[in-house]
Design a protein around this motif. Structure first.
Motif, PDB file in Angstrom:
ATOM      1  N   THR A   1      15.276  -0.169   5.041  1.00 59.49           N
ATOM      2  CA  THR A   1      14.109  -1.087   4.457  1.00 59.49           C
ATOM      3  C   THR A   1      14.077  -2.278   5.598  1.00 59.49           C
ATOM      4  O   THR A   1      14.992  -3.188   5.755  1.00 59.49           O
ATOM      5  CB  THR A   1      14.424  -1.421   3.253  1.00 59.49           C
ATOM      6  N   PRO A   2      12.781  -2.832   5.923  1.00 55.82           N
ATOM      7  CA  PRO A   2      12.692  -3.941   6.645  1.00 55.82           C
ATOM      8  C   PRO A   2      12.980  -4.961   5.678  1.00 55.82           C
ATOM      9  O   PRO A   2      12.814  -5.013   4.644  1.00 55.82           O
ATOM     10  CB  PRO A   2      11.337  -4.008   7.264  1.00 55.82           C
ATOM     11  N   ILE A   3      13.042  -6.521   6.425  1.00 55.01           N
ATOM     12  CA  ILE A   3      12.972  -7.659   5.660  1.00 55.01           C
ATOM     13  C   ILE A   3      14.340  -7.875   5.005  1.00 55.01           C
ATOM     14  O   ILE A   3      15.261  -8.637   5.523  1.00 55.01           O
ATOM     15  CB  ILE A   3      11.787  -8.213   4.634  1.00 55.01           C
ATOM     16  N   VAL A   4      14.796  -6.766   4.071  1.00 54.19           N
ATOM     17  CA  VAL A   4      16.015  -7.205   3.412  1.00 54.19           C
ATOM     18  C   VAL A   4      17.130  -6.973   4.312  1.00 54.19           C
ATOM     19  O   VAL A   4      18.378  -7.353   4.372  1.00 54.19           O
ATOM     20  CB  VAL A   4      16.164  -6.215   2.164  1.00 54.19           C
ATOM     21  N   THR A   5      16.924  -6.059   5.578  1.00 59.71           N
ATOM     22  CA  THR A   5      18.110  -5.749   6.305  1.00 59.71           C
ATOM     23  C   THR A   5      17.889  -6.645   7.798  1.00 59.71           C
ATOM     24  O   THR A   5      18.885  -6.765   8.453  1.00 59.71           O
ATOM     25  CB  THR A   5      18.119  -4.280   6.743  1.00 59.71           C
ATOM     26  N   CYS A   6      16.826  -7.491   7.666  1.00 60.32           N
ATOM     27  CA  CYS A   6      16.359  -8.222   8.989  1.00 60.32           C
ATOM     28  C   CYS A   6      17.307  -9.648   8.929  1.00 60.32           C
ATOM     29  O   CYS A   6      17.628  -9.929   7.791  1.00 60.32           O
ATOM     30  CB  CYS A   6      15.124  -8.337   9.202  1.00 60.32           C
ATOM     31  N   ARG A   7      17.102 -10.291   9.830  1.00 60.51           N
ATOM     32  CA  ARG A   7      17.577 -11.847  10.041  1.00 60.51           C
ATOM     33  C   ARG A   7      16.806 -12.694   8.638  1.00 60.51           C
ATOM     34  O   ARG A   7      15.793 -12.429   8.559  1.00 60.51           O
ATOM     35  CB  ARG A   7      17.660 -12.444  11.204  1.00 60.51           C
TER      36      ARG A   7
ATOM     37  N   ASN B   1      14.691 -15.348   7.265  1.00 62.20           N
ATOM     38  CA  ASN B   1      13.777 -16.107   7.955  1.00 62.20           C
ATOM     39  C   ASN B   1      13.252 -15.542   9.284  1.00 62.20           C
ATOM     40  O   ASN B   1      12.863 -16.008   9.979  1.00 62.20           O
ATOM     41  CB  ASN B   1      14.022 -17.447   8.205  1.00 62.20           C
ATOM     42  N   CYS B   2      13.269 -14.162   9.088  1.00 62.09           N
ATOM     43  CA  CYS B   2      12.494 -13.535  10.404  1.00 62.09           C
ATOM     44  C   CYS B   2      11.276 -13.919  10.785  1.00 62.09           C
ATOM     45  O   CYS B   2      10.405 -13.988   9.941  1.00 62.09           O
ATOM     46  CB  CYS B   2      12.686 -11.956   9.961  1.00 62.09           C
ATOM     47  N   PRO B   3      11.162 -14.427  12.073  1.00 63.57           N
ATOM     48  CA  PRO B   3       9.732 -14.872  12.475  1.00 63.57           C
ATOM     49  C   PRO B   3       8.654 -13.845  12.274  1.00 63.57           C
ATOM     50  O   PRO B   3       7.374 -14.051  12.259  1.00 63.57           O
ATOM     51  CB  PRO B   3       9.850 -15.361  13.653  1.00 63.57           C
ATOM     52  N   CYS B   4       9.104 -12.647  12.424  1.00 66.07           N
ATOM     53  CA  CYS B   4       7.841 -11.394  12.356  1.00 66.07           C
ATOM     54  C   CYS B   4       7.679 -10.958  11.032  1.00 66.07           C
ATOM     55  O   CYS B   4       6.999  -9.954  10.826  1.00 66.07           O
ATOM     56  CB  CYS B   4       8.484 -10.300  13.370  1.00 66.07           C
ATOM     57  N   ALA B   5       8.469 -11.380   9.989  1.00 66.48           N
ATOM     58  CA  ALA B   5       8.246 -10.926   8.704  1.00 66.48           C
ATOM     59  C   ALA B   5       6.858 -10.630   7.943  1.00 66.48           C
ATOM     60  O   ALA B   5       6.635  -9.552   7.462  1.00 66.48           O
ATOM     61  CB  ALA B   5       9.190 -11.706   7.558  1.00 66.48           C
ATOM     62  N   LYS B   6       5.943 -11.742   8.242  1.00 68.51           N
ATOM     63  CA  LYS B   6       4.870 -11.652   7.873  1.00 68.51           C
ATOM     64  C   LYS B   6       3.971 -10.485   8.545  1.00 68.51           C
ATOM     65  O   LYS B   6       2.954 -10.133   7.889  1.00 68.51           O
ATOM     66  CB  LYS B   6       4.139 -13.120   8.140  1.00 68.51           C
ATOM     67  N   ASP B   7       4.343 -10.206   9.831  1.00 67.79           N
ATOM     68  CA  ASP B   7       3.369  -9.397  10.494  1.00 67.79           C
ATOM     69  C   ASP B   7       4.234  -8.127  10.845  1.00 67.79           C
ATOM     70  O   ASP B   7       3.932  -7.317  11.773  1.00 67.79           O
ATOM     71  CB  ASP B   7       3.232  -9.933  12.145  1.00 67.79           C
ATOM     72  N   CYS B   8       5.192  -7.890  10.152  1.00 67.95           N
ATOM     73  CA  CYS B   8       6.184  -6.727  10.239  1.00 67.95           C
ATOM     74  C   CYS B   8       5.489  -5.577  10.334  1.00 67.95           C
ATOM     75  O   CYS B   8       4.861  -4.957   9.724  1.00 67.95           O
ATOM     76  CB  CYS B   8       7.323  -6.765   9.247  1.00 67.95           C
ATOM     77  N   TYR B   9       5.620  -4.740  11.642  1.00 65.15           N
ATOM     78  CA  TYR B   9       5.079  -3.462  11.874  1.00 65.15           C
ATOM     79  C   TYR B   9       5.572  -2.646  10.916  1.00 65.15           C
ATOM     80  O   TYR B   9       5.035  -1.319  10.816  1.00 65.15           O
ATOM     81  CB  TYR B   9       5.235  -3.011  13.562  1.00 65.15           C
ATOM     82  N   ALA B  10       6.775  -2.549  10.567  1.00 62.37           N
ATOM     83  CA  ALA B  10       7.485  -1.779   9.812  1.00 62.37           C
ATOM     84  C   ALA B  10       7.035  -1.705   8.302  1.00 62.37           C
ATOM     85  O   ALA B  10       7.581  -1.108   7.368  1.00 62.37           O
ATOM     86  CB  ALA B  10       9.078  -1.815   9.598  1.00 62.37           C
TER      87      ALA B  10
ATOM     88  N   THR C   1      17.357  -5.504  18.368  1.00 63.02           N
ATOM     89  CA  THR C   1      17.808  -6.466  17.095  1.00 63.02           C
ATOM     90  C   THR C   1      17.423  -7.499  17.157  1.00 63.02           C
ATOM     91  O   THR C   1      17.104  -8.081  18.383  1.00 63.02           O
ATOM     92  CB  THR C   1      19.217  -6.128  16.868  1.00 63.02           C
ATOM     93  N   LYS C   2      17.309  -8.236  16.085  1.00 62.45           N
ATOM     94  CA  LYS C   2      17.171  -9.896  16.262  1.00 62.45           C
ATOM     95  C   LYS C   2      18.289 -10.434  15.517  1.00 62.45           C
ATOM     96  O   LYS C   2      18.257 -11.663  15.222  1.00 62.45           O
ATOM     97  CB  LYS C   2      15.808 -10.110  15.310  1.00 62.45           C
ATOM     98  N   LYS C   3      19.382  -9.584  15.310  1.00 64.73           N
ATOM     99  CA  LYS C   3      20.637 -10.218  14.763  1.00 64.73           C
ATOM    100  C   LYS C   3      21.355 -10.503  15.832  1.00 64.73           C
ATOM    101  O   LYS C   3      22.571  -9.790  16.211  1.00 64.73           O
ATOM    102  CB  LYS C   3      21.150  -9.296  13.376  1.00 64.73           C
TER     103      LYS C   3
ATOM    104  N   ALA D   1      12.611   0.861  11.932  1.00 64.82           N
ATOM    105  CA  ALA D   1      12.260   0.039  10.726  1.00 64.82           C
ATOM    106  C   ALA D   1      13.730  -0.521  10.293  1.00 64.82           C
ATOM    107  O   ALA D   1      14.640   0.242  10.131  1.00 64.82           O
ATOM    108  CB  ALA D   1      11.562   0.651   9.533  1.00 64.82           C
ATOM    109  N   GLY D   2      13.705  -2.013  10.149  1.00 69.81           N
ATOM    110  CA  GLY D   2      15.131  -2.395   9.617  1.00 69.81           C
ATOM    111  C   GLY D   2      15.995  -2.949  10.911  1.00 69.81           C
ATOM    112  O   GLY D   2      15.480  -2.876  11.979  1.00 69.81           O
ATOM    113  N   ASP D   3      17.123  -3.298  10.484  1.00 70.96           N
ATOM    114  CA  ASP D   3      18.123  -3.843  11.682  1.00 70.96           C
ATOM    115  C   ASP D   3      19.420  -3.446  11.134  1.00 70.96           C
ATOM    116  O   ASP D   3      19.853  -3.103  10.140  1.00 70.96           O
ATOM    117  CB  ASP D   3      17.779  -5.326  11.634  1.00 70.96           C
TER     118      ASP D   3
HETATM  119  S1  SF4 Z   1       9.414  -6.551  12.806  1.00 70.78           S
HETATM  120 FE1  SF4 Z   1      11.418  -5.642  12.974  1.00 70.78          FE
HETATM  121  S2  SF4 Z   1      12.655  -7.511  12.744  1.00 70.78           S
HETATM  122 FE2  SF4 Z   1      10.745  -8.130  12.176  1.00 70.78          FE
HETATM  123  S3  SF4 Z   1      10.844  -8.182   9.898  1.00 70.78           S
HETATM  124 FE3  SF4 Z   1      10.011  -6.191  10.578  1.00 70.78          FE
HETATM  125  S4  SF4 Z   1      11.539  -4.725  10.923  1.00 70.78           S
HETATM  126 FE4  SF4 Z   1      12.456  -6.677  10.698  1.00 70.78          FE
END
Ligand code: SF4
Ligand code: SF4
Length: 202
Positions: free
Chosen positions: A21-27, A29-38, A117-119, A89-91
């Protein structure tokens, strides 16, 4: 139920992946959360979301079995994959998860693994604490725009995203273009420290 391995990602082609699952496993305040391709395309389907959530639950409930299932899917006497992708998807969930990813690479030396990864801190701390990343595990740090700082003291390769509505000053001229067809490209499985790749934003 065992971990669900994806073999239907159009970009990866024949290369299997495991996704979370994206967002919850990502860093945070991920800068890409709003535009997350996943969270776009096929990832919007409920059965796909359920499968990502299922995998995360499998890891949380029984991490040993989670990694055993993944190893079995990659190499089980019937099939043996040469390439594998962690997390379309995810990190990496946490430090223990990253240690598990390293162990899988050590246990399957004939498979080449790739993870974006962004972690960054998690990987950097692993090395600072004396950890060694096996040669068949390729880690690529993910950039996002000119403002997002990448802590990269070990000079990991970097994946950039080209935005179409803003400047992309941080993308090196030497970054190789993503062809969008991993099976016939494999650049990211061979990318070296200090090198970079660039994707066009979806
Ligand atoms: S683009 Fe990647 S790092 Fe960013 S929120 Fe989505 S899954 Fe996480
Ligand atoms: S550069 Fe090649 S290997 Fe890397 S993501 Fe793009 S198509 Fe896949």
């Amino acid at each position: 139920m065992s971990v669900k391995i994806s073999t239907t990602n159009s970009k990866l082609g024949l290369i299997p992946s495991v996704n979370l699952t994206p967002i919850v496993t990502c860093r945070k305040n991920c800068p890409c959360a709003k535009d997350c391709y996943a969270r776009k395309g096929n990832f919007r389907f409920q059965n796909v979301k359920d499968s990502l959530a299922h995998n995360l639950q499998e890891y949380v409930e029984n991490p040993t079995q989670y990694f055993a299932d993944i190893k079995h899917a990659i190499n089980n006497g019937m099939v043996s994959y040469s390439y594998f992708r962690w997390h379309a998807a995810g990190d990496f969930v946490d430090e223990a998860y990253f240690a598990g990813v390293v162990k899988v690479a050590l246990d399957l030396p004939n498979t080449s693994f790739l993870a974006f990864t962004k972690k960054f801190e998690l990987v950097n701390e692993y090395l600072q604490n004396g950890g060694v990343i096996p040669k068949n595990l390729h880690i690529v740090f993910s950039a996002w725009g000119d403002e997002f700082h990448i802590e990269n003291p070990y000079n990991f390769p970097v994946a950039y995203v080209r935005f179409h509505d803003s400047e992309n000053k941080s993308i090196p001229e030497t970054a190789v273009e993503c062809s969008g067809d991993c099976t016939n490209c494999l650049q990211c499985w061979n990318i070296r420290n200090g090198e970079s790749v660039v994707f066009n934003k979806h």
